[in-house]
Design a protein around this motif. Structure first.
Motif, short mmCIF file in Angstrom:
data_model
loop_
_atom_site.label_atom_id
_atom_site.label_comp_id
_atom_site.label_asym_id
_atom_site.label_seq_id
_atom_site.Cartn_x
_atom_site.Cartn_y
_atom_site.Cartn_z
N PHE A 148 75.57 35.98 50.11
CA PHE A 148 75.68 34.94 51.12
C PHE A 148 76.50 33.76 50.61
N PRO A 149 77.00 32.92 51.52
CA PRO A 149 77.75 31.74 51.10
C PRO A 149 76.91 30.82 50.21
N VAL A 150 77.58 30.18 49.26
CA VAL A 150 76.91 29.23 48.36
C VAL A 150 76.34 28.07 49.18
N ARG A 151 75.08 27.70 48.88
CA ARG A 151 74.44 26.58 49.56
C ARG A 151 73.80 25.66 48.53
N SER A 152 73.59 24.41 48.91
CA SER A 152 72.81 23.52 48.06
C SER A 152 71.34 23.88 48.20
N PHE A 153 70.57 23.58 47.15
CA PHE A 153 69.14 23.87 47.22
C PHE A 153 68.50 23.11 48.38
N ALA A 154 68.84 21.85 48.54
CA ALA A 154 68.22 21.03 49.59
C ALA A 154 68.49 21.60 50.97
N ASP A 155 69.71 22.09 51.19
CA ASP A 155 70.06 22.68 52.49
C ASP A 155 69.31 23.98 52.70
N TRP A 156 69.25 24.79 51.65
CA TRP A 156 68.61 26.11 51.78
C TRP A 156 67.10 25.99 51.99
N VAL A 157 66.43 25.14 51.23
CA VAL A 157 64.97 25.13 51.25
C VAL A 157 64.42 24.69 52.61
N ALA A 158 65.20 23.96 53.37
CA ALA A 158 64.73 23.50 54.68
C ALA A 158 64.47 24.66 55.63
N SER A 159 65.15 25.80 55.42
CA SER A 159 64.95 26.96 56.28
C SER A 159 64.59 28.20 55.48
N ALA A 160 64.05 28.00 54.27
CA ALA A 160 63.73 29.12 53.38
C ALA A 160 62.62 29.98 53.98
N PRO A 161 62.62 31.28 53.69
CA PRO A 161 61.56 32.16 54.19
C PRO A 161 60.21 31.73 53.65
N ALA A 162 59.20 31.74 54.49
CA ALA A 162 57.89 31.24 54.08
C ALA A 162 56.92 32.35 53.69
N GLU A 163 57.23 33.60 54.03
CA GLU A 163 56.33 34.70 53.74
C GLU A 163 56.93 35.62 52.67
N SER A 164 56.06 36.25 51.89
CA SER A 164 56.48 37.18 50.83
C SER A 164 57.57 36.54 49.98
N ALA A 165 57.27 35.35 49.45
CA ALA A 165 58.25 34.58 48.70
C ALA A 165 57.63 34.12 47.38
N LEU A 166 58.34 34.39 46.29
CA LEU A 166 57.86 34.07 44.95
C LEU A 166 58.86 33.18 44.23
N LEU A 167 58.34 32.30 43.39
CA LEU A 167 59.13 31.34 42.63
C LEU A 167 58.88 31.53 41.14
N LEU A 168 59.92 31.81 40.37
CA LEU A 168 59.76 31.91 38.92
C LEU A 168 59.56 30.52 38.34
N SER A 169 58.44 30.31 37.64
CA SER A 169 58.08 28.97 37.19
C SER A 169 57.32 29.02 35.88
#
Length: 235
Positions: A148-169
């Motif tokens: 997909f086209p490169v996006r900023s994190f701030a732009d992406w997270v506003a519409s990020a998928p909310a289900e079945s989503a994992l964050l490496l931390s």
């Protein structure tokens, strides 16, 4: 038999000129009329094709039998990546395609070394798509992962998928990946660049519904960690 991605309608009996990339590759391999190649267009299965004519820079083939074989992973894993720098992103895209990734979303994050926008971002995206195509040709995949086209994190997270989503931390309380991941179904996996995501970015992803996970008791490089996660989730 050499395999080539041919983003064109394919049907048994059709006669067509190969796109420039595959045609050049056939020329480099010094193939001759009468020899067979495998073509796929990302729509499912693959076709055998027979070389009819070799021009100076063009190659004409006749599409023969269709094989409905599929080699996709049992679950769709979508990687969302704070882009690592230099050739590391190329390597990551190549290996992720080999491992069966469904799509890749490149992000510019607070700690990103690689920062792309405009025409440069478009060129990089086209390059990464080509890297993915080559990996699919080599590995036997018949479906090319979306880049997909490169996006900023701030732009992406506003519409990020909310289900079945994992964050490496690395934050306290992160669960082991396989203990936190659902047993089946599509999954989005978010991983940061060198240095990881910032605390504020992690907080934003968690607020959106991403669950923090860890891979092991070691800290892996930005280009290694998503591939380890992908392999664990796929196999």
């Amino acid at each position: 038999m050499p395999r080539f991605y041919c983003p064109a309608p394919l049907a048994t009996g059709a006669v067509l000129d190969l796109p420039a990339g595959p045609a050049r590759h056939v020329q480099v391999l010094r193939m001759q009329p009468g020899q067979s190649i495998t073509l796929f267009n990302g729509q499912g299965g693959e076709f055998e094709a027979v070389i009819d004519r070799m021009g100076r820079s063009d190659v004409t083939v006749t599409v023969a039998s269709h094989d409905p074989v599929e080699r996709e992973a049992a679950r769709a894993v979508h990687l969302v990546l704070g882009m690592p720098a230099n050739e590391r992103m190329d390597w990551l895209v190549e290996k992720a395609a080999e491992l069966g990734v469904a799509s890749i979303q490149p992000l510019v994050t607070e700690r990103s070394v690689l920062r792309l926008n405009g025409e440069r971002a478009d060129k990089k995206r086209a390059h990464w798509h080509a890297v993915g195509v080559a990996a699919c040709e080599q590995s036997g995949r018949n479906r090319v992962p979306d880049v997909f086209p490169v996006r900023s994190f701030a732009d992406w997270v506003a519409s990020a998928p909310a289900e079945s989503a994992l964050l490496l931390s690395l934050r306290s309380g992160s669960r082991p990946l396989l203990a936190a991941a659902p047993a089946s179904g599509p999954l989005h996996f978010l991983s940061g660049p060198e240095g990881g995501l910032s605390p504020a970015e992690e907080d934003a992803a968690i607020a959106r519904g991403f669950r923090p996970v860890t891979l092991a008791n070691r800290v892996l490089r930005a280009e290694t960690a998503p591939l380890v996660a992908l392999a664990q989730l796929q196999f």
